[in-house]
Every structure is written in structure tokens, then in C-alpha cells.
Design an enzyme around this catalytic site. Sequence first.
Site, PDB file in Angstrom:
ATOM      1  N   GLY A  84      60.424  48.331  17.464  1.00 50.52           N
ATOM      2  CA  GLY A  84      59.952  47.412  17.559  1.00 50.52           C
ATOM      3  C   GLY A  84      59.113  47.405  17.128  1.00 50.52           C
ATOM      4  O   GLY A  84      57.703  48.330  17.524  1.00 50.52           O
ATOM      5  N   ASN A 144      53.283  47.525  22.140  1.00 51.05           N
ATOM      6  CA  ASN A 144      54.463  47.092  21.556  1.00 51.05           C
ATOM      7  C   ASN A 144      55.185  45.740  21.865  1.00 51.05           C
ATOM      8  O   ASN A 144      54.370  45.100  22.912  1.00 51.05           O
ATOM      9  CB  ASN A 144      55.236  48.606  22.486  1.00 51.05           C
ATOM     10  CG  ASN A 144      55.963  48.082  23.641  1.00 51.05           C
ATOM     11  OD1 ASN A 144      55.006  48.053  24.740  1.00 51.05           O
ATOM     12  ND2 ASN A 144      56.821  47.991  24.452  1.00 51.05           N
ATOM     13  N   CYS A 177      57.027  44.346  24.197  1.00 53.98           N
ATOM     14  CA  CYS A 177      57.113  43.725  25.540  1.00 53.98           C
ATOM     15  C   CYS A 177      56.021  43.762  26.625  1.00 53.98           C
ATOM     16  O   CYS A 177      56.145  44.478  27.697  1.00 53.98           O
ATOM     17  CB  CYS A 177      58.533  44.234  26.517  1.00 53.98           C
ATOM     18  SG  CYS A 177      59.788  43.391  26.059  1.00 53.98           S
ATOM     19  N   GLY A 178      54.319  44.985  25.655  1.00 53.37           N
ATOM     20  CA  GLY A 178      53.319  44.992  26.614  1.00 53.37           C
ATOM     21  C   GLY A 178      53.588  46.180  26.977  1.00 53.37           C
ATOM     22  O   GLY A 178      52.274  45.606  27.833  1.00 53.37           O
ATOM     23  N   GLU A 179      53.860  47.003  27.486  1.00 55.85           N
ATOM     24  CA  GLU A 179      54.270  47.478  28.260  1.00 55.85           C
ATOM     25  C   GLU A 179      53.593  49.309  27.521  1.00 55.85           C
ATOM     26  O   GLU A 179      53.173  49.990  28.782  1.00 55.85           O
ATOM     27  CB  GLU A 179      55.296  48.112  29.493  1.00 55.85           C
ATOM     28  CG  GLU A 179      56.385  48.992  28.765  1.00 55.85           C
ATOM     29  CD  GLU A 179      57.087  48.472  27.589  1.00 55.85           C
ATOM     30  OE1 GLU A 179      58.268  48.731  26.875  1.00 55.85           O
ATOM     31  OE2 GLU A 179      56.945  47.063  27.255  1.00 55.85           O
ATOM     32  N   GLY A 223      67.068  46.645  29.658  1.00 59.18           N
ATOM     33  CA  GLY A 223      67.913  45.624  29.157  1.00 59.18           C
ATOM     34  C   GLY A 223      68.841  46.314  29.694  1.00 59.18           C
ATOM     35  O   GLY A 223      69.528  46.837  30.456  1.00 59.18           O
ATOM     36  N   ILE A 239      70.216  49.646  28.379  1.00 59.23           N
ATOM     37  CA  ILE A 239      70.493  50.717  29.317  1.00 59.23           C
ATOM     38  C   ILE A 239      70.549  51.137  30.810  1.00 59.23           C
ATOM     39  O   ILE A 239      71.501  51.973  31.206  1.00 59.23           O
ATOM     40  CB  ILE A 239      69.509  51.856  28.830  1.00 59.23           C
ATOM     41  CG1 ILE A 239      68.374  51.780  29.340  1.00 59.23           C
ATOM     42  CG2 ILE A 239      69.849  51.932  27.676  1.00 59.23           C
ATOM     43  CD1 ILE A 239      67.200  52.780  29.074  1.00 59.23           C
TER      44      ILE A 239
END
Length: 853
Positions: free
Chosen positions: A297, A451, A453-455, A632, A634
Amino acid sequence: MISKIIKRDGRIVDFNPDKITNAIWKAMLAVGEKDRKTAEKLSKKVVERLKKTLKKDQLPTVEQVQDTVEQVLIEEGLAKVAKAYILYRQKRAEIRKEKQQILNKKEIDEIDKRFDINALRVLASRYLSKDREGRIIESPKQLFERVAIHTTIPSILYDERVYSIKKLKKKQVDEEFSPQQLEGKLKIGEYKLNRYHIEGLIRVYNRLNRERHMKKPLSQIVKMLSNGEFDDYEREIKEYFELMTHKKFMPNTPVLVNFGNPLGMGMACFVLDMEDSIVSIMETLKRAALIFKAGGGCGYNFSKLRPKGDYISTTHGKSSGPIAFMTLYDKMTDVIKQGGVRRGANMGILNSDHPDIEEFIVAKKGNKQLTNFNISVFLKEDFWDYYRENKPYPLINPRDGSVWKYVNPRALFDMIVYEGWESAEPGLLFDDNINRYNPLLKSMGRIYATNPCGEVVLYPNESCDLGSLNLWAFIKEEYNGEKRNVYFDWEDFEKAVRIATRFLDNVLDINKYPFPDIEKTTLRNRKIGLGIMGLADMLFELEIPYNSNEGRKWMEKVMEFVNYYSKDESVERAKQRGKFPTYRKSFYPEGKLPIKGFEERESWNLDWDGLVKKIKKYGLRNAFTTVVAPTGSISMIAGTSSGIEPVFSLVYEKKVTVGTFYYVDPVFEKTMEREGLFDDFLIKDVSRHEGSIQHIKYIPEKWKKVFVTALDISAEDHVKALASVQKWTDSSVSKTINFPEDATVEDMKKAYLLAHALGCKGLTVYRYKSIKGVYIAGAEEEEKKEETKLTSFKDIKAKGPTIYKESGRFYEEKEEQEEKEGELEKCPVCGSPLVNMEGCKKCPVCGWSVCEL
């Protein structure tokens, strides 16, 4: 003395009478019997009966043992327990059959048994290798073996017999090898290397040789491998394999899909840069497409692009502006599928002082455009000065640095809050909190992007590999007579943190990078992202409310532990393999650490002063070691709750034309069974109450405090939980701040300001039902009036959710949906409605997400 037993697949394994005791105990609990000592006595009788029945040197089979259990229970007058045990056997048989069908196998093996049905569905649909006709040609065991082998390969090349930590005078010169030449000829102990493992071996060797670290030519290393001189590394392969198959740790999706396979890319997150030119913009577009193809991503900060309507000297025209180019990227994402596994995920960022910031803030209004993007405003550090003093805030044209116009900073902030209230976007990124803990600020400048999702906060052309420890897997349950003792195994957890750190560090080396400059930047800083999942299920087991001071202390303690021991292991790695190349340019030699908790000595549980001394003496292998990412699919594979999120719903209902299915949180189910409260009516009651038990009168208050869902928790407590985890996390944390449907704009504003004040690096919000197409907790539609009996597919051996179905109906893997098209946004894998959590829309049934890892 019975020492061995024959399993159904013909394997002979150690005989463990405790398994008989546990099976009887579960049957007793199912009928309300809670005498553990009786279960132990009955187990001994079963073993004695078997000894008398078996001939000399004869080994019992699993079926013989289970038949004997039934006989003993009936003879002892425990008819109800015997019935429960028989039903247990029948369910196990159903589960075995279901697993065989999912995996296209005649017999399931010991690894298949460790994973629940839902996990195997996820693996089968998205991870296991398939032939051209779409038939599964790989088992879960083979998947985890190919990943473990691939990840171990760098360790062989860092072996002191072939690697020099100090640079040598010259490179090794040797004949060139191709993977095809060596295919089928190399192995590490019992593990054979496929052509993609060999390709990785050659790739890593060539890089280390270019850097003048290799003592021997590749031909000699190949010969050593052939002679079994590296067979000791079989232990490392088994360590990684056991860590994953016991669901204590899972790497991100690209590792599971690509390692030991053609693409070879294991990095999940990339930040790409672009200059203010059409050539640069289109080059970045091309790069993103290739990264999506391999399963990654991308995040981009569009702030270098001149504003909409600005003059273009080469054409004498006017600029389209950042949002127009984001639309172009969005369209590209629609047609590129990530590694055949998931669609591309983007993070679009614009600085708060860009002239187009107001248009950007409303760009996703109603979620009608930029649907493949998460968007975030990067609140620059100086914004808060203007905000506090309420003085005009200048918007700067990036083309020439001139002031484009002035805006009211409080009105701008209110606009951000309102759009978050209405449409859950944009998110916020806090420049000051991100760069205060940036170890490379002085040498490499400010970080401006993340990235999808911002983390993961990254520099341009930098990437990061991620993995998560399953906290629930470290919960241990013991019985002393009837007394139940539940505890968290810190010793086992430390061991797992260390192994996972080594795993992720090896991923950096073996990874097949899409572009040379991304490889260069990534390996200069060697950031890894070890995070956690299963937090909610762990707290359920410990009977600690998520939204309590005790719950937040546990969050801090766990994340402090992960950060401390991952750093300690990174020091050990630095001793053996060298520091990350930009170490001397970082703040680590000054005795600083990239975590807020280090500044608050009163909250320490571990010897941070001692660790800092070790870092000063030996250095670190990795600039960052911790990130809390969305998990998600995993977490679905691990059969646990997502990331650090509270459980969104204790019961998920899925209606399809062939029946209704209920997915029940496993810890909730187990606890309610123990309390004698679990039945069909409870499942339907929880579903009717949108997945919550807070308004179900017959459930005791004690359990209402423990089993809280995302919607039961106040926004303030969500923010405090985020801050508790962020306190001990190097990079950032993926979490959604949930608000009730009736929350006001002012409520949301308070949460934004609290998050900034508590040191959070970013914020993602969601007001319940504010986005069309997002799943509503619990029931999908109003319950039908007639009563329907439920039957379950419960995988007792594997931890994970029980799947309940209405009796008289059946399950089909590819069901048709009754709902009208467009009424709900569906998961492209299983057709279930999506939930907004961890900063993304995700599927609560199979784990698919727009930006899952």
C-alpha cells in the site's frame, strides 16, 4: 504404560492423558457440571480401561480412546455428560469434514487442526497457492514452511563463517548462478529450498558482496549448503514456523503471500514522493501500480504540487491542483489488483498550509469520490500557534513560497471536525507529535507522510515490514481442583518478542524491493514494525474492562514490554550484524528514545536506563522496532480480535439466501457457557441489541463491565486507549475512535484536541451510521418472529469464533445475496457487509479490508 497413540492421519505421537481430562471437563461444563476432580478421576479410569483392552505392544487409536471415554461415562451414570461428549465428537467430525472440503484434502494434518474453520477459509481464499484452474495446491503447513525458510535465508549469509561485520578490502569474484541451476539441489536440514528461496539467497548475497561483507564466494557457500554445514539453521526455521502455526505471531499479508513465491515482496507499506512536474507525478503513479501488484500500500503527501488555478509557464495554462491528480491515482487503483489478493490502498495527505486545503478537507464528502483513498490533513507544528491566538493562518504556494491567502485557523479546524463527524474523513496527522520522536529529524528532516492506515510514519521512498503478536495466545489457563487460574505468560511473551524481532529484521534483507532507491532508503534506516493484536480478547480473559484505568495500565505494560525487548534484541542483532547505517546521524547516541513513555520515568516497569547504556555501547539494528498496525485478515487467521480495537460486536449475524449464520466472540461464548447463560436465545438477544449485552437484563453487571464493545465505550476512553498504546510505540498506532450516532460536532472536537494533548500522532474517527455502506453491529435486519433453533460449527481444538447456523439450512461457499445492489457495501471475498474499524472498512467475517495488512 501407554506412551504413544495413533492419530487419524496415521501419525504416531506421544500419549497425553490430560487431553482426555480436558475433553471430559468440557463435556461436563456443557451440562453445568463443574467438578474438575471428577473429570480427572474419570480420565484415570479411561486410561486403566485402555490398558486392559489393548494387547501387548498395541498402540491405541484416537477412535479407541474416544469410544472408551463414552463407555466409562455411561457406566458411571453420567448420561448427560456422555451425551454432551458424543455431540462433541460429532461436531469434531463435522469440523474435520468441513476443513477437508475447504482445503481440498482427504485428511487434515496437525497444522490444519490448529486453525479454526474461518481461518482456513481466509487462507484458502487468499493465501494458499493455486493452479491455473483455481484449485488449491498448497496446505497451510506448506505455506508456513515456505515463509519460514525464506525468512531464515539471510541468517545463513550473516553467519560469521561467511560474513564480516567490518567491510573487507574487495568484493568476492565468482561465477554467476541462476536459481534454475540450483533448483532441487539445496536444503537446510530437512527443508528443501525452492527456486524462489534460491533466488532470494543469490539476491542477498550479491547485495552483501557489493557492500564488501562477504568472506567467501557464492560457489563456496552453495557447496557448504550442499554439505549440510548450515543445517543448524533448521532450528531457526522451526522457531519461525512454530511461532506462526501456534498463532503467537503473524507477519503482514505480503510476506505470507509472496515469500517463497515469484513476487518475493514482503513489505506492506511504502511512502512515495513526487515533485511539482507531470513527469514526476506520472512516474510515482507507475511506481504505485507496481507496488499494488505485489501487495503493498502507498502513502503520498501531495503538498509539493502547486494549487489549482496556479500559472504553468510551459503551457501558459492553469494547474489542475492536487485533488485532480489524486483522482487520477484513484482511478488507477480501481484497475490494479494487489497481488491477486486485495485492491490497492492509498493514503492521500495535504499539509494544513496548502492553498487547496479547504477543497481537500471536503474531497471525500459523502464518500462519493476518492474511494480508494484514506485522506488526512497534516497539521503543521506552527498551526497551533495561530489556532491558540486566533490570528490569520497563511496558506503558502509551494511553487514559490508566496502567501496565496489567509484563513481563520479555528474555522479551518472546525471544518475538519465537521467533515469527520459527517463522513469519517479526513483524518488528522500531528506534525509536532510525529517529529518530536523522530530519531532522524536532524539529519533527514521532518517526516510528512504515512502508509494507507496512518500508523507507519516514513520518509519518501521508505518502506516497512510489519507483524503482530497475538496477545490472546499468551493467556494460560490452569485448574487446581475446581479453582480456575488465568494468567498472562510473560516469559513466553518475551521469547516470542525476540523471535518476531529477528524475523522482521530478516524480512528487510530477503525482501525483493520494487525499486533501487526504495531498497536503499529502507536499508539505511532498517525500520521494522512489531505490533500487537488480540488485545480485546486478552482483556476479556483477564476480566479487565477495556475502558478502565486497569485496562489502560495493561495496554501500557504490554506495549512497554514489546518495545523494550524488541529494542534489546535489536541491540543483540547490531552486535552480530552491524548498526543501521544512519545510526550515527540519529539521536540514539545521545541517549534518546523515540517513545513518550521514556520521558515519564514514574511509569517504567523495566530497566530503560540499562537499555540506553547498551544502545550507546553497541548501537541498534533498527531505527524503529514497533508499530501497531491494523491486522485485518491476519487476526482472522490467528482467530483473535483485531489490533488494539475493542470487539466491534460480540455476535455478528450474516444473512444469505441459504441461511443465517452467527459468529460469536470465543471468549464471550466460553464465559457465558461457564456461567450457564449461553444458548440460542442469548445469541439472538445480543444480535438484536447491535452486538452489545449492556441492555440484556439477565446478564450480571460484572460481565457487562468486562464485555464492552466499541460502541459501548465513550470517545474519550477510545482516545485514552490510543494514547496508552502510543506512549510506548515508536511509530504510530492504527485505531478508530468510535462515536455514537447522536454524538455532536463539539464532542468530536474535544476528542481531536484530547488526542493531540495526550501525544497521539494521528486520529481516525467514525460516528456510528455516518457512512452509507458500513455494517451495523449485530443483526443485519430485523429478527423474524418465528423461533429458529441454532446448531453450531465449533472448532473446539482451535481458538476462534464459533459459527452457528439455523437448523434445517446449510452453508454454501459461494452464496447469492438477497440485498439489493448498492444497499450495503459488501466484502469482495465473502459478500459480508463491511465494518469501519482500524482506520479502514473491513470485513468482520473473513478479514478483508481496503488497507489491511
